[in-house]
Design a protein around this motif. Structure first.
Motif, PDB file in Angstrom:
ATOM      1  N   ARG A  40       8.028   6.560 -20.913  1.00  0.00           N
ATOM      2  CA  ARG A  40       7.076   7.327 -20.108  1.00  0.00           C
ATOM      3  C   ARG A  40       7.762   8.534 -19.469  1.00  0.00           C
ATOM      4  NH1 ARG A  40       2.437   4.857 -16.223  1.00  0.00           N
ATOM      5  NH2 ARG A  40       1.841   6.779 -15.140  1.00  0.00           N
ATOM      6  N   ALA A  41       9.004   8.364 -19.009  1.00  0.00           N
ATOM      7  CA  ALA A  41       9.713   9.452 -18.333  1.00  0.00           C
ATOM      8  C   ALA A  41      10.187  10.530 -19.297  1.00  0.00           C
ATOM      9  CB  ALA A  41      10.902   8.894 -17.564  1.00  0.00           C
TER      10      ALA A  41
ATOM     11  N   HIS B 258       0.817  -1.217   0.000  1.00  0.00           N
ATOM     12  CA  HIS B 258       0.000   0.000   0.000  1.00  0.00           C
ATOM     13  C   HIS B 258       0.854   1.272   0.000  1.00  0.00           C
ATOM     14  CE1 HIS B 258      -3.531  -2.477   0.521  1.00  0.00           C
ATOM     15  NE2 HIS B 258      -2.952  -3.062   1.555  1.00  0.00           N
ATOM     16  N   SER B 259       2.070   1.203   0.523  1.00  0.00           N
ATOM     17  CA  SER B 259       2.914   2.399   0.574  1.00  0.00           C
ATOM     18  C   SER B 259       4.056   2.366  -0.442  1.00  0.00           C
ATOM     19  CB  SER B 259       3.494   2.577   1.977  1.00  0.00           C
ATOM     20  OG  SER B 259       4.314   1.469   2.328  1.00  0.00           O
ATOM     21  N   TRP B 260       4.316   1.205  -1.007  1.00  0.00           N
ATOM     22  CA  TRP B 260       5.442   1.045  -1.932  1.00  0.00           C
ATOM     23  C   TRP B 260       5.198   1.843  -3.207  1.00  0.00           C
ATOM     24  CZ3 TRP B 260       6.528  -0.415  -6.872  1.00  0.00           C
ATOM     25  CH2 TRP B 260       7.823  -0.849  -7.170  1.00  0.00           C
ATOM     26  N   ARG B 261       6.240   2.506  -3.683  1.00  0.00           N
ATOM     27  CA  ARG B 261       6.175   3.213  -4.967  1.00  0.00           C
ATOM     28  C   ARG B 261       7.522   3.120  -5.667  1.00  0.00           C
ATOM     29  NH1 ARG B 261       1.860   6.198  -6.039  1.00  0.00           N
ATOM     30  NH2 ARG B 261       2.870   7.625  -7.496  1.00  0.00           N
ATOM     31  N   LEU B 262       7.475   3.018  -6.987  1.00  0.00           N
ATOM     32  CA  LEU B 262       8.665   3.112  -7.821  1.00  0.00           C
ATOM     33  C   LEU B 262       8.692   4.501  -8.432  1.00  0.00           C
ATOM     34  CD1 LEU B 262      11.126   1.843  -9.291  1.00  0.00           C
ATOM     35  CD2 LEU B 262       9.537   1.255 -11.151  1.00  0.00           C
ATOM     36  N   LEU B 263       9.788   5.228  -8.200  1.00  0.00           N
ATOM     37  CA  LEU B 263       9.940   6.575  -8.731  1.00  0.00           C
ATOM     38  C   LEU B 263      10.871   6.564  -9.935  1.00  0.00           C
ATOM     39  CD1 LEU B 263      10.432   8.594  -5.415  1.00  0.00           C
ATOM     40  CD2 LEU B 263       8.300   8.162  -6.661  1.00  0.00           C
ATOM     41  N   CYS B 264      10.564   7.403 -10.899  1.00  0.00           N
ATOM     42  CA  CYS B 264      11.447   7.649 -12.031  1.00  0.00           C
ATOM     43  C   CYS B 264      11.524   9.154 -12.193  1.00  0.00           C
ATOM     44  CB  CYS B 264      10.918   6.977 -13.294  1.00  0.00           C
ATOM     45  SG  CYS B 264      12.075   7.022 -14.681  1.00  0.00           S
ATOM     46  N   ASP B 265      12.687   9.729 -11.929  1.00  0.00           N
ATOM     47  CA  ASP B 265      12.787  11.182 -11.902  1.00  0.00           C
ATOM     48  C   ASP B 265      14.186  11.617 -12.311  1.00  0.00           C
ATOM     49  OD1 ASP B 265      14.317  10.546  -9.682  1.00  0.00           O
ATOM     50  OD2 ASP B 265      12.916  11.352  -8.217  1.00  0.00           O
ATOM     51  N   GLY B 266      14.534  12.848 -11.993  1.00  0.00           N
ATOM     52  CA  GLY B 266      15.829  13.386 -12.370  1.00  0.00           C
ATOM     53  C   GLY B 266      15.743  14.130 -13.686  1.00  0.00           C
ATOM     54  N   ALA B 267      16.679  13.872 -14.577  1.00  0.00           N
ATOM     55  CA  ALA B 267      16.766  14.588 -15.853  1.00  0.00           C
ATOM     56  C   ALA B 267      15.792  14.006 -16.872  1.00  0.00           C
ATOM     57  CB  ALA B 267      18.195  14.531 -16.383  1.00  0.00           C
ATOM     58  N   CYS B 268      14.506  14.218 -16.609  1.00  0.00           N
ATOM     59  CA  CYS B 268      13.474  13.728 -17.506  1.00  0.00           C
ATOM     60  C   CYS B 268      12.339  14.757 -17.566  1.00  0.00           C
ATOM     61  CB  CYS B 268      12.944  12.367 -17.073  1.00  0.00           C
ATOM     62  SG  CYS B 268      12.244  12.315 -15.417  1.00  0.00           S
ATOM     63  N   LEU B 269      11.559  14.674 -18.626  1.00  0.00           N
ATOM     64  CA  LEU B 269      10.495  15.655 -18.841  1.00  0.00           C
ATOM     65  C   LEU B 269       9.206  15.276 -18.126  1.00  0.00           C
ATOM     66  CD1 LEU B 269      11.043  16.314 -22.652  1.00  0.00           C
ATOM     67  CD2 LEU B 269      12.050  17.508 -20.695  1.00  0.00           C
TER      68      LEU B 269
ATOM     69  N   PRO C 200       8.616  13.133 -14.965  1.00  0.00           N
ATOM     70  CA  PRO C 200       8.858  12.266 -13.802  1.00  0.00           C
ATOM     71  C   PRO C 200       7.551  11.666 -13.298  1.00  0.00           C
ATOM     72  CG  PRO C 200       9.028  14.576 -13.191  1.00  0.00           C
ATOM     73  CD  PRO C 200       8.922  14.551 -14.684  1.00  0.00           C
ATOM     74  N   PHE C 201       7.635  10.476 -12.737  1.00  0.00           N
ATOM     75  CA  PHE C 201       6.407   9.820 -12.288  1.00  0.00           C
ATOM     76  C   PHE C 201       6.714   8.852 -11.153  1.00  0.00           C
ATOM     77  CE2 PHE C 201       8.131   7.141 -15.663  1.00  0.00           C
ATOM     78  CZ  PHE C 201       8.056   5.866 -15.115  1.00  0.00           C
ATOM     79  N   GLY C 202       5.654   8.442 -10.488  1.00  0.00           N
ATOM     80  CA  GLY C 202       5.730   7.401  -9.481  1.00  0.00           C
ATOM     81  C   GLY C 202       4.625   6.395  -9.734  1.00  0.00           C
TER      82      GLY C 202
END
Length: 318
Positions: free
Chosen positions: A215-216, A158-169, A171-173
């Motif tokens: 996606r990122a 319920h709390s777990w998330r995968l983040l994709c961020d940084g130098a991208c247009l 970012p998402f979780g």
């Protein structure tokens, strides 16, 4: 190659393997042996005036001296799990042993002291044949070795998330359900650990990292990735390596969910590189415009980690 640098890395490798392959109940003795070799390697690196190598060895000694905490300060094994290298050496190295586990007979191993891997079983391994798909210096294992220390990270769906961020247009979780709802793919590949064993014919299921990168939308100038795991472990990759068609984030192995010790709920899989780049317990993919070395890379592992070129240690980078 400078023979003195090779000598230093032989000491480091031997010390690493004392900890990684410590027999249950002999962790303290393994830690003492490891520390003695790290200290000798530090002395030699200091005499050479190699400040980068001195820092790499000091990081290993600091790992040994941690008071048993399992946070991001603890050492990890080559595939991303914590090895529990502690100089107090009370940390329990958990080794799922196979009779055919072997360390490679690569250049570094030719002059290893005879007691360096005394905990490793001595039965004959499956030998790679000429022209086989097993990289140089590797031996085939029938099982799937595990080396880690301390508690495996808990998983709360319920709390777990995968983040994709940084130098991208974009970012998402993603929640775990959202991740698994993405187009799934199955991949069959081999797995090569820098400590010398190879596990062949693995079938993985997960999501291609190409899907995540699309996606990122990497920003102009993005060329590298730092993959973050639980408790602070990281490994770095070129962006194009992460976007290769046979790279994925996986939750299943050979038709069953990964076990927690093998990275459940999610691990990265990069078959073309040594296993420490296939990070367990992945939580974040950070895109970068400049390379930033990960946990083992800052401690002297090779930045690229190509098993076919035996890129095990940083001194081989030239």
């Amino acid at each position: 190659m400078d023979p003195e640098i090779v000598r230093i890395f032989r000491l480091i490798e031997t010390a690493d393997n004392f900890v990684k392959y410590a027999s249950p109940g002999r962790e303290e003795r393994a830690g003492e042996r490891a520390l003695a070799r790290y200290e000798r390697a530090l002395e030699l690196a200091g005499l050479k005036g190699d400040h980068r190598l001195v820092e790499q060895i000091r990081l290993r000694i600091d790992d040994l001296s941690q008071p048993g905490a399992t946070g991001g300060t603890g050492a990890r094994d080559a595939d991303g799990s914590e090895t529990g290298a502690r100089a107090s050496a009370r940390a329990a190295a958990v080794v799922e042993r196979d009779a055919d586990i072997r360390l490679p007979e690569s250049e570094l191993r030719k002059a290893r002291p005879s007691d360096s891997v005394g905990a490793v079983a001595q039965d004959s391994p499956v030998q790679p044949r000429p022209g086989s798909r097993v990289p140089p210096g590797q031996r085939v294992t029938k099982g799937w070795p595990v080396l880690h220390e301390g508690p495996i990270p808990p998983f709360d769906k319920h709390s777990w998330r995968l983040l994709c961020d940084g130098a991208c247009l974009q970012p998402f979780g993603l929640s775990y359900d959202e991740l698994k709802a993405l187009p799934n793919t199955e991949l069959r590949s081999d797995f090569h650990c820098v400590t010398g064993w190879s596990k062949l014919d693995n079938t993985w299921r997960g999501v291609s990292t190409k899907v995540l990168l699309e996606r990122a939308q990497p920003a102009p100038g993005a060329a590298y990735v730092l993959v973050h795991a639980e408790r602070g472990y990281t490994a770095n990759l070129p962006l194009d390596a992460l976007g290769h068609e046979n790279v994925m984030v996986a939750w299943s192995h050979n038709g069953e969910d990964l076990t927690p010790e093998h990275g459940f709920p999610l691990r990265l899989l990069v078959p073309r590189l040594y296993g420490w780049k296939s990070v367990k317990w992945v939580r974040r993919i950070e895109l970068l415009t400049e390379d930033k070395r990960g946990f083992w890379e800052t401690r002297g592992y090779h930045n690229r980690a190509d098993p076919w070129r035996e890129e095990r240690y940083a001194y081989q980078e030239g």
